[in-house]
Enzyme design. Structure first.
Site, short mmCIF file in Angstrom:
data_model
loop_
_atom_site.label_atom_id
_atom_site.label_comp_id
_atom_site.label_asym_id
_atom_site.label_seq_id
_atom_site.Cartn_x
_atom_site.Cartn_y
_atom_site.Cartn_z
N CYS B 85 0.84 -1.07 -0.04
CA CYS B 85 0.09 0.18 -0.01
C CYS B 85 0.79 1.36 0.14
O CYS B 85 1.57 1.51 -0.96
CB CYS B 85 -0.90 -0.17 1.10
SG CYS B 85 -2.36 1.14 0.93
N HIS B 194 -3.34 -5.79 1.37
CA HIS B 194 -2.53 -5.76 2.34
C HIS B 194 -2.41 -7.27 3.15
O HIS B 194 -3.32 -7.86 3.71
CB HIS B 194 -3.33 -5.17 3.64
CG HIS B 194 -3.24 -3.38 3.35
ND1 HIS B 194 -2.27 -2.83 4.28
CD2 HIS B 194 -3.75 -2.73 2.72
CE1 HIS B 194 -2.56 -1.61 3.78
NE2 HIS B 194 -3.24 -1.44 3.05
N GLU B 196 -0.65 -8.57 5.35
CA GLU B 196 -0.38 -8.67 6.43
C GLU B 196 -1.85 -8.66 7.33
O GLU B 196 -1.64 -8.76 8.54
CB GLU B 196 0.74 -7.35 7.12
CG GLU B 196 0.01 -5.91 7.47
CD GLU B 196 -0.36 -5.16 6.16
OE1 GLU B 196 -0.38 -5.97 4.99
OE2 GLU B 196 -0.68 -4.13 6.23
#
Lengths: 76, 223
Positions: B85, B194, B196
């Site tokens: 991002c 994302h 994560e």
């Protein structure tokens, strides 16, 4: 020095399009397109180094992948 | 394996990225943008967020931070680097990845679980996936529209450097549905979604994101 940064013509500008839409709702039908950009004013000590200012404009103030710069150097 | 996670002023997802590294079996190492010290890490993650408040352009100021100069040098020498991002925006601004990220075409911030199609399973960050696999990880951005000149995009696709494409809908108007790209040597990868945030059933829509972090641990061992 003044630097104007504008999106390259081939990069679409949704913010400019939103402004155009608002203008239409306000009755300003004669405006055909809007492109939004950035305007930088730099104050420089001593005699401006034109090459250095060009480098500043083209490497930091604008992203050459998507933007064009227009330099306006002070005339004295 | 020591995986560095850089914190810039305005980073938001650095703690989540470090947690993902730990869950994958690596040792997260906190790195600070203003230091000139990569602390001998084996790979680096640039996390999501709004570094410097997105002033000038998203990622533009962070890309000129002291530590990023070291990251550029190390990446050119083969250090694996992942930009998520805002981290992807920083990598494009730093010249490590081609193209640029601009305002979403619909002007809205978009936050949803996103299906991605994997197109490269041989980069340092994607070898635990397979080509053609579909994974679900969250996307959340306001300036995630990937753009470049047609000539540059043709070259990028010709060189097989598109790593992920948006499937099941393009959330931001990115050219050619491109969600993530890689450097020529496949060591540097950037993407807007994302991974994560998709590492545990409790908090994510899937655990599909864990593969990024397990992949790089293998890439470092095999380097």
């Amino acid at each position: 020095m003044v630097v104007d940064v504008v999106l390259k013509p081939e990069i679409s500008d949704p913010q400019g399009q939103a402004v155009l839409g608002a203008l239409g709702r306000l009755g300003h039908d004669s405006v055909r397109s809007v492109r939004q950009g950035k305007h930088f004013v730099l104050e420089v000590d001593g005699t401006p180094d034109e090459a250095e200012l060009k480098q500043i404009a083209e490497t930091l103030l604008a992203n050459p992948v998507i933007e064009d710069v227009e330099l306006h150097l002070p005339k004295d | 394996m020591r995986i560095g996670v850089i914190t810039f002023p305005g980073s938001l997802d650095d703690v989540d990225a470090a947690r993902a590294v730990r869950l994958a079996g690596g040792e997260p190492v906190a790195l600070w943008h203003a230091d000139h010290d990569l602390q001998d890490v084996d790979a680096v993650v640039l996390p999501g967020g709004f570094s410097y408040g997105d002033y000038l352009r998203a990622g533009a100021i962070a890309a000129r931070s002291p530590l990023m100069q070291d990251v550029v040098t190390a990446a050119n020498g083969g250090l694996p680097v992942l930009g998520i991002c805002n981290g992807f925006q920083v990598l494009c601004e730093a010249g490590l990845l081609p193209g640029a990220l601009t305002r979403n075409s619909h002007l809205h911030f978009r936050n949803r679980d996103q299906v991605l199609a994997v197109e490269r399973a041989d980069t340092a960050w994607t070898q635990d996936y397979r080509v053609g696999q579909r994974i679900v990880i969250p996307v959340k951005n306001g300036e995630g529209r990937y753009v470049g000149s047609d000539a540059d995009l043709d070259r990028l696709e010709g060189e097989g450097r598109v790593v992920f494409r948006y499937a099941d809908g393009n959330p931001n108007g990115s050219s050619r549905d491109i969600a993530g790209v890689a450097s020529e040597n496949g060591r540097v990868v950037g993407l807007m979604p994302h991974p994560e945030h998709a590492i545990e059933d409790l908090t994510g829509p899937s655990t599909d994101g864990l593969g990024f972090f397990t992949s790089v641990l293998k890439a470092v061992v095999n380097a």
